[in-house]
Design an enzyme around this catalytic site. Structure first.
Site, PDB file in Angstrom:
ATOM      1  N   GLY A 190       0.846  -1.190   0.000  1.00 52.06           N
ATOM      2  CA  GLY A 190       0.000   0.000   0.000  1.00 52.06           C
ATOM      3  C   GLY A 190       0.880   1.237   0.000  1.00 52.06           C
ATOM      4  O   GLY A 190       2.042   1.183  -0.394  1.00 52.06           O
ATOM      5  N   GLU A 191       0.340   2.319   0.457  1.00 51.56           N
ATOM      6  CA  GLU A 191       1.084   3.586   0.524  1.00 51.56           C
ATOM      7  C   GLU A 191       1.667   3.706   1.922  1.00 51.56           C
ATOM      8  O   GLU A 191       0.937   3.809   2.897  1.00 51.56           O
ATOM      9  CB  GLU A 191       0.142   4.745   0.190  1.00 51.56           C
ATOM     10  CG  GLU A 191       0.856   5.974  -0.341  1.00 51.56           C
ATOM     11  CD  GLU A 191       1.678   6.676   0.717  1.00 51.56           C
ATOM     12  OE1 GLU A 191       2.872   6.944   0.475  1.00 51.56           O
ATOM     13  OE2 GLU A 191       1.132   6.954   1.801  1.00 51.56           O
ATOM     14  N   CYS A 245       5.919  -5.737   0.148  1.00 54.41           N
ATOM     15  CA  CYS A 245       6.168  -4.431  -0.468  1.00 54.41           C
ATOM     16  C   CYS A 245       6.196  -3.342   0.612  1.00 54.41           C
ATOM     17  O   CYS A 245       7.147  -3.262   1.372  1.00 54.41           O
ATOM     18  CB  CYS A 245       5.158  -4.159  -1.578  1.00 54.41           C
ATOM     19  SG  CYS A 245       5.652  -2.861  -2.725  1.00 54.41           S
ATOM     20  N   ARG A 270      12.520   2.625  -1.116  1.00 48.90           N
ATOM     21  CA  ARG A 270      11.189   2.703  -1.729  1.00 48.90           C
ATOM     22  C   ARG A 270      11.290   2.963  -3.228  1.00 48.90           C
ATOM     23  O   ARG A 270      12.169   3.684  -3.684  1.00 48.90           O
ATOM     24  CB  ARG A 270      10.375   3.839  -1.108  1.00 48.90           C
ATOM     25  CG  ARG A 270       9.995   3.628   0.321  1.00 48.90           C
ATOM     26  CD  ARG A 270       9.310   4.841   0.890  1.00 48.90           C
ATOM     27  NE  ARG A 270       8.054   5.100   0.171  1.00 48.90           N
ATOM     28  CZ  ARG A 270       7.299   6.157   0.367  1.00 48.90           C
ATOM     29  NH1 ARG A 270       7.648   7.074   1.238  1.00 48.90           N
ATOM     30  NH2 ARG A 270       6.186   6.314  -0.303  1.00 48.90           N
ATOM     31  N   ILE A 305       5.223  -3.674  -8.066  1.00 53.55           N
ATOM     32  CA  ILE A 305       4.446  -2.455  -8.263  1.00 53.55           C
ATOM     33  C   ILE A 305       5.121  -1.333  -7.472  1.00 53.55           C
ATOM     34  O   ILE A 305       5.049  -1.321  -6.245  1.00 53.55           O
ATOM     35  CB  ILE A 305       2.989  -2.652  -7.798  1.00 53.55           C
ATOM     36  CG1 ILE A 305       2.366  -3.842  -8.522  1.00 53.55           C
ATOM     37  CG2 ILE A 305       2.180  -1.368  -8.005  1.00 53.55           C
ATOM     38  CD1 ILE A 305       1.038  -4.296  -7.931  1.00 53.55           C
ATOM     39  N   ARG A 306       5.797  -0.431  -8.162  1.00 58.57           N
ATOM     40  CA  ARG A 306       6.602   0.595  -7.479  1.00 58.57           C
ATOM     41  C   ARG A 306       7.426  -0.067  -6.376  1.00 58.57           C
ATOM     42  O   ARG A 306       7.475   0.402  -5.241  1.00 58.57           O
ATOM     43  CB  ARG A 306       5.716   1.703  -6.920  1.00 58.57           C
ATOM     44  CG  ARG A 306       5.041   2.504  -7.977  1.00 58.57           C
ATOM     45  CD  ARG A 306       4.190   3.650  -7.432  1.00 58.57           C
ATOM     46  NE  ARG A 306       4.188   3.764  -5.995  1.00 58.57           N
ATOM     47  CZ  ARG A 306       3.097   3.946  -5.244  1.00 58.57           C
ATOM     48  NH1 ARG A 306       1.929   4.058  -5.804  1.00 58.57           N
ATOM     49  NH2 ARG A 306       3.188   4.046  -3.947  1.00 58.57           N
ATOM     50  N   HIS A 354       4.633  -8.699  -4.975  1.00 56.92           N
ATOM     51  CA  HIS A 354       3.264  -9.108  -4.645  1.00 56.92           C
ATOM     52  C   HIS A 354       2.888 -10.435  -5.308  1.00 56.92           C
ATOM     53  O   HIS A 354       2.196 -10.451  -6.324  1.00 56.92           O
ATOM     54  CB  HIS A 354       2.271  -8.049  -5.119  1.00 56.92           C
ATOM     55  CG  HIS A 354       2.398  -6.740  -4.424  1.00 56.92           C
ATOM     56  ND1 HIS A 354       1.846  -6.504  -3.188  1.00 56.92           N
ATOM     57  CD2 HIS A 354       3.019  -5.603  -4.798  1.00 56.92           C
ATOM     58  CE1 HIS A 354       2.111  -5.260  -2.828  1.00 56.92           C
ATOM     59  NE2 HIS A 354       2.827  -4.697  -3.776  1.00 56.92           N
ATOM     60  N   GLU A 395       0.742 -12.441  -4.084  1.00 63.54           N
ATOM     61  CA  GLU A 395      -0.702 -12.555  -3.830  1.00 63.54           C
ATOM     62  C   GLU A 395      -1.527 -11.923  -4.945  1.00 63.54           C
ATOM     63  O   GLU A 395      -2.647 -12.357  -5.223  1.00 63.54           O
ATOM     64  CB  GLU A 395      -1.070 -11.930  -2.471  1.00 63.54           C
ATOM     65  CG  GLU A 395      -1.047 -10.428  -2.407  1.00 63.54           C
ATOM     66  CD  GLU A 395       0.314  -9.773  -2.362  1.00 63.54           C
ATOM     67  OE1 GLU A 395       0.367  -8.525  -2.418  1.00 63.54           O
ATOM     68  OE2 GLU A 395       1.344 -10.484  -2.266  1.00 63.54           O
TER      69      GLU A 395
END
Length: 176
Positions: A42-43, A71, A97, A123-124, A159, A161
Site C-alpha cells: 500500500g502507501e 512491499c 522505496r 508495483i513501485r 506481490h 498474492e
C-alpha cells in the site's frame, strides 16, 4: 492482516483459498489470539499514519508475533539507516522505496522459490540494498534478494498474492 489501506483483499483471497482463518487488524486489541500478522502493500505514509493513530504502530514494534510484510509492509519492517523515515525496524535490512521505478515501470516476473518459479508483481517495488548477517535470502530475482526472513520476521519486495500465488503465505502459516 493489517487493514484499512493497501491490497488487503488480495491477501484475504489467498488465505481463503488456503482455508486459513484470518481477521483484519485495526488496533492493538485485534492482535490478541493471533498466530501471525501479514502487513500488506500500500502507501507507506498513509499506512504508518493510520497505524500510529490507532496505536497499532507501537504494538507492531514490540509484538512477538511473526510478521510478513509485502512491499510497503516490508518497508515498514526494515531498518532506515538514513534516519529520514520512521520504520518499525524489526528486520535487519535496508530497503529503498520505489527503487524498481514508478507506477508505469511496474512489471510481473517469475521468481525462484523452494517450489519452483512463481509469478509475482513488482508495483513501485522497493529494493533490498543491505542484508544483515542474521537475514536469510529465500528468493531472488536477477540476483537481487526479493524475499527474506530473519527469525519470525519475513519480507517480500513484490506481490505474489496479486498473481494468486499461495506458496509464500502457506510457508508463513506453516512456520507459525
Amino acid at each position: 492482516i493489517g487493514g484499512r489501506q493497501g491490497n488487503v483483499a488480495e491477501h484475504e483471497s489467498v488465505l481463503s483459498k488456503l482455508g486459513v482463518p484470518f481477521k483484519i487488524v485495526l488496533c492493538p486489541d485485534d492482535l490478541v489470539a493471533l498466530r501471525g500478522v501479514i502487513l500488506p502493500g500500500g502507501e507507506t505514509t498513509t499506512q504508518r499514519l493510520l497505524w500510529q493513530a490507532s496505536g497499532l504502530w507501537d504494538a507492531l514494534k514490540t509484538t512477538t508475533l511473526p510478521l510478513f510484510g509485502f512491499c510497503a509492509g516490508g518497508i515498514h519492517l526494515a531498518n532506515d539507516t538514513s534516519g529520514k523515515n520512521e520504520r518499525l525496524s524489526r528486520l535487519d535490512i535496508d530497503i529503498r522505496r520505489n527503487a524498481f521505478g514508478n507506477q508505469k515501470e511496474s512489471f510481473q516476473a517469475r521468481l525462484n522459490s523452494p517450489w519452483g518459479l512463481i509469478d509475482s508483481l513488482f508495483i513501485r517495488a522497493p529494493r533490498i540494498e543491505r542484508i544483515g548477517t542474521g537475514v536469510e535470502v529465500l528468493s531472488q530475482w536477477e540476483g537481487e534478494p526479493v524475499v527474506v526472513r530473519e527469525g519470525n520476521i519475513w519480507a517480500s519486495t513484490s506481490h505474489p498474492e496479486s498473481c494468486g500465488e499461495t506458496q509464500w503465505h502457506q510457508a508463513f502459516v506453516d512456520s507459525l
